[in-house]
Scaffold this active site. Structure first.
Site, PDB file in Angstrom:
ATOM      1  N   ASP A 232      -1.900   6.744   6.342  1.00 36.33           N
ATOM      2  CA  ASP A 232      -2.947   5.874   5.803  1.00 36.33           C
ATOM      3  C   ASP A 232      -3.265   4.853   6.897  1.00 36.33           C
ATOM      4  O   ASP A 232      -2.479   3.953   7.151  1.00 36.33           O
ATOM      5  CB  ASP A 232      -2.426   5.180   4.538  1.00 36.33           C
ATOM      6  CG  ASP A 232      -3.412   4.166   3.973  1.00 36.33           C
ATOM      7  OD1 ASP A 232      -4.502   3.990   4.559  1.00 36.33           O
ATOM      8  OD2 ASP A 232      -3.086   3.535   2.944  1.00 36.33           O
TER       9      ASP A 232
ATOM     10  N   TRP B 180       0.822  -1.210   0.000  1.00 36.89           N
ATOM     11  CA  TRP B 180       0.000   0.000   0.000  1.00 36.89           C
ATOM     12  C   TRP B 180       0.850   1.250   0.000  1.00 36.89           C
ATOM     13  O   TRP B 180       0.558   2.220  -0.707  1.00 36.89           O
ATOM     14  CB  TRP B 180      -0.999  -0.001   1.159  1.00 36.89           C
ATOM     15  CG  TRP B 180      -2.098  -0.974   0.934  1.00 36.89           C
ATOM     16  CD1 TRP B 180      -2.380  -2.087   1.679  1.00 36.89           C
ATOM     17  CD2 TRP B 180      -3.067  -0.967  -0.142  1.00 36.89           C
ATOM     18  NE1 TRP B 180      -3.449  -2.756   1.140  1.00 36.89           N
ATOM     19  CE2 TRP B 180      -3.886  -2.103   0.029  1.00 36.89           C
ATOM     20  CE3 TRP B 180      -3.307  -0.123  -1.215  1.00 36.89           C
ATOM     21  CZ2 TRP B 180      -4.945  -2.403  -0.844  1.00 36.89           C
ATOM     22  CZ3 TRP B 180      -4.354  -0.423  -2.090  1.00 36.89           C
ATOM     23  CH2 TRP B 180      -5.158  -1.552  -1.895  1.00 36.89           C
TER      24      TRP B 180
ATOM     25  N   LYS C  56     -12.639  -1.653   6.167  1.00 36.19           N
ATOM     26  CA  LYS C  56     -11.960  -2.625   7.014  1.00 36.19           C
ATOM     27  C   LYS C  56     -12.409  -2.507   8.466  1.00 36.19           C
ATOM     28  O   LYS C  56     -12.836  -3.477   9.050  1.00 36.19           O
ATOM     29  CB  LYS C  56     -10.446  -2.466   6.904  1.00 36.19           C
ATOM     30  CG  LYS C  56      -9.877  -3.131   5.652  1.00 36.19           C
ATOM     31  CD  LYS C  56      -9.204  -2.187   4.734  1.00 36.19           C
ATOM     32  CE  LYS C  56      -8.836  -2.852   3.410  1.00 36.19           C
ATOM     33  NZ  LYS C  56      -8.146  -1.929   2.524  1.00 36.19           N
TER      34      LYS C  56
END
Ligand SMILES: *Cc1c(COP(=O)(O)O)cnc(C)c1O
Length: 362
Positions: free
Chosen positions: A173, A103, A197
């Site tokens: 993030d 990511w 999530k």
């Protein structure tokens, strides 16, 4: 749990059963208005109340200090990879990134489109099987911001303690671990997270922005890609993902009933200890992928001695009611995602299954 699966999906992921049941109850008639929350204007009093309460609950639960705005945006965390350098990377500056996994790499790729970037810490040479050391970062005076990925969802590593960046804005993030533990929000210029999530369903991205960040933002950007557009309009510049925001609202009420983030941190630790202990006590039958001091409390990655055995593990786990244990297609192996809404009982059942499986196949 009735016929609910043991859901270890990585994202979209498990939601609390209580939340789903409340949403079901309110689905056709939202609190007596004779319509669903999906069927009404985002300018209505009812939706504005949801919008405001959700912001306030997030501020309360995450202990967000004064001077921050909570935004509900669309486009996923992936659009934030773009919006951040677009808004905050100026000519002559460098955007600093911690390269911790898949990511982080995607975030870096987008930033390069907008200007100079620097990887100031990396664990690429260790195949991302640990978090890079954040203790002694060398940030130049021209650093626009430092970007970190708090939890690498695919590899299974997690930041254990955040660096102090002084006057350089720290941006994180937190898509896969937001609200899983208390965090000192005052350290950050911006925090963002796709909801699917730990916060709710897909379709909405939460951004927590320190207001002085707006003074650093580039001018002349397209309206929808400017943070100040959404700040000025309280996330109602255009039609928001109203149902997703409503679902976050229910999840936040659920978190409050669990006792808040300190309580969740403890439960998450207990849940993941069950599974990490099953790995560590297996005499090498299971191997944790990530160095012990970087292990994630949200995504547990592990391997068996052969791919055949891993396939058999996935197959038998499915037959026993477990979902989502196959690792990400880019890294293989196995992964159990144990977000806030995954019950302790699911983790207990998985640890038990792992012990049984190793006895039968060891
Ligand atoms: C899932 C995930 C993303 C991508 O989120 P989208 O909402 O699908 O764009 C980004 N970062 C991390 C850490 C993630 O886990």
């Amino acid at each position: 749990m009735g016929n609910r699966a043991y859901n270890f999906n990585a994202g979209p992921a498990a939601l609390p059963l209580e939340v789903l049941e409340q949403a079901q109850k309110e689905f056709v008639d939202f609190r007596g208005i004779g319509m669903s929350i999906m069927e009404i204007s985002h300018r209505s009093a009812e939706y504005e109340a949801v919008n405001n309460e959700t912001q306030n609950l997030l501020k309360e639960l995450f202990s967000i200090p004064d001077g921050y705005k909570v935004l509900f945006l669309q486009g996923g965390a992936s659009t934030q990879f773009t919006m951040i350098p677009m808004n905050f990377l100026q000519a002559g500056q460098t955007a600093a990134y911690v390269q911790s996994g898949a990511w982080a790499d995607k975030a870096i790729k987008e930033a390069k489109l907008f200007g100079e970037t620097a990887v100031v810490a990396s664990s690429k040479d260790q195949k991302f099987m640990r978090m890079p050391d954040l203790g002694a970062l060398n940030l130049s005076d021209q650093t626009a911001y430092l970007h970190v990925t708090s939890n690498e969802t695919i590899e299974g590593s997690q930041v254990q303690s955040y660096p102090d960046t002084g006057s350089i804005p720290l941006i994180a993030d937190m898509s896969s671990d937001i609200l899983s533990r208390p965090v000192d929000v005052s350290k950050f210029g911006l925090i963002y997270a796709g909801a699917q999530k730990n916060l709710g369903p897909s379709g909405v991205t939460v951004v927590i922005l320190r207001e002085d960040m707006l003074e650093r933002a580039n001018a002349n950007l397209p309206t929808m890609f400017r943070y100040d557009t959404h700040v000025k309009n309280d996330s109602l510049y255009n039609t928001p993902p109203s149902y997703s925001v409503y679902m976050i609202n229910l999840v936040l009420h659920w978190i409050k009933r669990q006792g808040g983030l300190a309580a969740l941190e403890k439960i998450n630790r207990d849940k993941t200890d069950l599974i990490y202990n099953a790995i560590d006590a297996s005499g090498g039958f299971y191997q944790g992928c990530v160095d012990a001091d970087s292990r994630s409390r949200m995504n547990i990655t592990f391997r068996l001695q052969s791919e055949e055995l891993e396939k058999l593990f996935v197959k038998e786990s499915q037959a026993n009611g477990f979902v989502g244990l196959k690792g990400h297609r880019s890294v293989g192996g196995l992964r159990a995602s144990t977000y806030n809404a995954v019950p302790y009982e699911s983790c207990q059942a998985l640890a038990q299954f792992m012990n049984d499986f190793s006895k039968r196949n060891g």
